[in-house]
Motif scaffolding. Sequence first.
Motif, short mmCIF file in Angstrom:
data_model
loop_
_atom_site.label_atom_id
_atom_site.label_comp_id
_atom_site.label_asym_id
_atom_site.label_seq_id
_atom_site.Cartn_x
_atom_site.Cartn_y
_atom_site.Cartn_z
N THR A 96 0.84 -1.48 0.69
CA THR A 96 -0.13 -0.38 -0.26
C THR A 96 0.99 0.97 -0.15
OG1 THR A 96 0.00 0.02 1.84
CG2 THR A 96 -1.90 -1.04 0.82
N GLY A 97 2.41 1.49 0.20
CA GLY A 97 3.18 2.07 0.41
C GLY A 97 3.44 2.80 -0.88
N VAL A 98 4.27 1.27 -2.20
CA VAL A 98 4.06 2.25 -3.14
C VAL A 98 2.96 2.52 -3.64
CG1 VAL A 98 4.70 1.02 -4.98
CG2 VAL A 98 5.85 0.04 -3.07
N ARG A 99 1.60 1.60 -3.27
CA ARG A 99 0.67 2.74 -3.88
C ARG A 99 0.46 3.71 -3.57
NH1 ARG A 99 -4.38 -0.90 -3.19
NH2 ARG A 99 -4.92 0.34 -1.13
N ASP A 100 0.56 4.09 -2.03
CA ASP A 100 0.10 5.51 -1.65
C ASP A 100 0.69 6.85 -2.94
OD1 ASP A 100 -2.18 4.43 -0.95
OD2 ASP A 100 -0.76 5.14 0.88
#
Length: 275
Positions: A96-100
């Motif tokens: 989710t960190g990369v997506r965010d």
Amino acid sequence: MDAVRHDGYGRRRALRGGLALAGAAGLALSAPGTLARAAASRRDGHGLPPVPGMLGDRLANEFWFQFDEATYFRQTPQLADAYATIAAHVGGNPLTGVRDAWVRTGTASGYPETYATFLRPVREPLRVISRTQVRVFRTYYGHRRDRILAAMSDFAQGVLFDPRRAPVQSEVHTMDGDPPLAYHTWHAYQLASVLFDIDRRFWTAMIPVNGFSWALQLIAAPSTRTVNPALPRETVARVAASWLPRGVRRVDADLLALHRPGASPRTGATPRRPG
């Protein structure tokens, strides 16, 4: 896809009538390597032992099972370290960190350079993750772009039932989540690989296929525990005709648009402009 279940990931029916559209996707894969050649004799599922209770394409079931094994359930120390390094960089969940970060930079000026700049310190961990995934694709499908497309179609429709995943209550190989935003997470990783020239040809070709799978699953809305009916061939072909011809920039822009205020990821629709 269990490989990223902690991000709401989860986990195809053969495209059949739409397979001719695979060429439009430009799915140009590298020539099969050693692992792919070793798997060539079983590309139709021949030689794989039967699994009682399994439903759907035998080889596709095996591919997704082994994809999850390699990328999640039985990660190598190197892969685990790669995810840990990315997690530290993004300050939390590596998925989710990369997506965010993709959404944050993608909806601001300077994109995609800002996205590449943010992820440049973890370029090598991204390479490890890419190589792990590509290796499984090549092992089971080599350079057969039509079969990869069909595997992704079956995945999105939820027609692959694998009782070996009963212990984790995920017998159907398909994406988890409603909507299945893990497709967007995978896109963020695929795009990063393209920007950093990591298995670039493979991921450039896969990005429209991933977008196609996202759109198809929005329609199918499959269960993750019981096998799902296949969508009509005409529906699959229509979605394929819409998504597969799109280039990387178009897919990227269309997925990013779903994260803007007023958009609807659940339907894949963006708000109409007034007038």
